[in-house]
Design an enzyme around this catalytic site. Structure first.
Site, mmCIF file in Angstrom:
data_model
loop_
_atom_site.group_PDB
_atom_site.id
_atom_site.type_symbol
_atom_site.label_atom_id
_atom_site.label_comp_id
_atom_site.label_asym_id
_atom_site.label_seq_id
_atom_site.Cartn_x
_atom_site.Cartn_y
_atom_site.Cartn_z
ATOM 1 C CE LYS A 102 56.058 -46.439 5.609
ATOM 2 N NZ LYS A 102 54.030 -46.212 5.888
ATOM 3 C CD GLU A 124 49.858 -40.506 4.499
ATOM 4 O OE1 GLU A 124 50.737 -42.009 4.950
ATOM 5 O OE2 GLU A 124 49.345 -40.165 3.276
ATOM 6 C CB SER A 389 60.159 -51.680 8.892
ATOM 7 O OG SER A 389 60.150 -51.127 10.194
#
Length: 406
Positions: A102, A124, A389
């Protein structure tokens, strides 16, 4: 390479088009007032993404702050356990600063916010990794930060909530509806509508109105670019298959970007959860139909009224009733195959990777590992590259409470 009249040699120049569409998916489905805000973001991004100063700064941040490039690891013992010679590899986004992919787009979005003169970032989060990454980027650039998170996910992801607060973010609890990721996005959008003149909404995936699906893909493409180069250096060839989990789809779009023009099979893995019944999964590509939500047109799961359906996944970062418009496009033209993994398969993969390789994966990433193990058993030989991830630190309490130490 061409497929269904799509030329992948020039793919990134043509998709999305100027209106933000990947084929019929994408667009800007927001109020006229917010369309002006989206146009401002698009113009600013299109300007700075060509700027040598911006590119140089982002590269410096990736190297000196994020710790990129992240490595590829060969899963020797897990490969041996399958027993047919197929070799599994993982791209280690769990080793990116903050523990997941991210931060790749959050640092880019925060840098854009500074360029635009914004004072606050709004975001969010579901699993909390985007929230942590956004809070990290805000702290790095000296920006205010509001993170909207569903009450259910706040309880499941307590470690990440604590990290966000330590980093100085204001975590806003969302209690409406199912109180998970969709409701967090709803609340963040509403806040942005009130504050768009002084803030930027940094969407956490390749979803939302244009330019966010394009911007997040571009920032995340570093994953696939690195992985392709690293795999060739390690093995002298490309993998036979590339696998990544898909919720909104940022890690997968970043990974897939490096291989779209190669003779490589690509698989996106959605959460089948408890089964095929509506409300028991979040597999929008497999079971959804075309629809608009959160400012973009894509494939989504709908209830009997045509509204976004309730969804479920053991992974907080995947329980979203749609996926990015580029995923819908790649699904329709057949370039990416979208498959599923159940909760049980995912938790099994979580423990196997932890105990055979010493890597504790995020539950989201475990979906990709689960499907890759299943795929490997169907192959006679070859190699599979998985996007890992994120790491599983955030999931420890939830795993122990619900599954024990197997």
């Amino acid at each position: 390479m061409k497929l269904n009249n799509v030329d992948f040699d020039t793919y990134f120049k043509n998709y999305p088009n100027k209106e933000g569409y990947f084929g019929k998916y994408g667009g800007v489905y927001v109020s006229d007032e917010l369309k002006e805000a989206m146009a401002e973001i698009t113009q600013s991004y299109n300007t700075i993404c060509k700027s040598a100063k911006f590119i140089s700064e982002l590269r410096r941040i990736r190297k000196e702050f994020q710790g990129r490039p992240t490595p590829i690891s060969h899963l020797e013992r897990l490969s041996e356990s399958i027993g047919n010679g197929v070799q599994l590899y993982v791209k280690r986004e769990d080793l990116n600063h903050t523990g997941a992919h991210k931060l790749n787009h959050c640092m880019g979005e925060a840098l854009l916010a500074k360029y635009m003169g914004k004072k606050k970032v709004i975001a969010e989060t579901g699993a909390g990794q985007h929230g942590v990454a956004m809070a990290t980027a805000a702290a790095y650039f000296g920006l205010e930060c509001d993170i909207y998170m569903g009450a259910v996910d706040i309880k499941k992801q307590a470690p990440n909530v604590a990290r966000m607060k330590i980093l100085g973010a204001n975590v806003v609890e969302v209690t409406e509806g199912l109180a998970t990721l969709k409701e967090a996005v709803d609340a963040a959008f509403a806040a942005y509508c009130r504050e768009y003149k002084d803030a930027i909404y940094c969407i956490g995936s390749v979803v939302g109105p244009h330019p966010f699906p394009m911007m997040v893909r571009d920032f995340q493409s570093v994953v696939g670019i690195e992985a392709r180069e690293q795999f060739l250096e390690m093995t002298g060839e490309l993998p036979d298959a590339v696998v990544a989990c898909v919720g909104g789809g940022s890690n997968s779009m970043g990974m897939f970007s490096g291989f779209l023009n190669d003779p490589v099979d690509i698989y996106g893995v959605e959460p089948l959860g408890r089964g095929e019944k509506l409300g028991d999964h979040a597999a929008s590509m497999k079971y959804g139909t075309e629809g608009v939500m959160h400012g973009f047109n894509s494939i989504m799961l709908k209830d009997e009224n045509g509204d976004p359906a309730p969804v479920y996944s053991v992974a907080s970062g995947l329980d979203y009733p749609s996926s990015g418009p580029e995923h819908a496009f790649l699904h329709d033209i057949g370039r990416v195959k979208y498959e599923t993994a159940t909760d049980d398969e995912t938790i099994d993969a979580f423990f196997k990777l932890s105990r055979m390789e010493g890597i504790i994966p995020a539950i989201e990433s475990s979906h990709a590992v689960a499907y890759a193990m299943k795929l490997a058993k169907q192959m006679d030989n070859g190699s599979i590259l998985i996007c890992l991830s994120g790491r599983g630190d955030k999931d420890m309490d939830y795993i122990i409470e619900n599954y024990g130490i197997q």
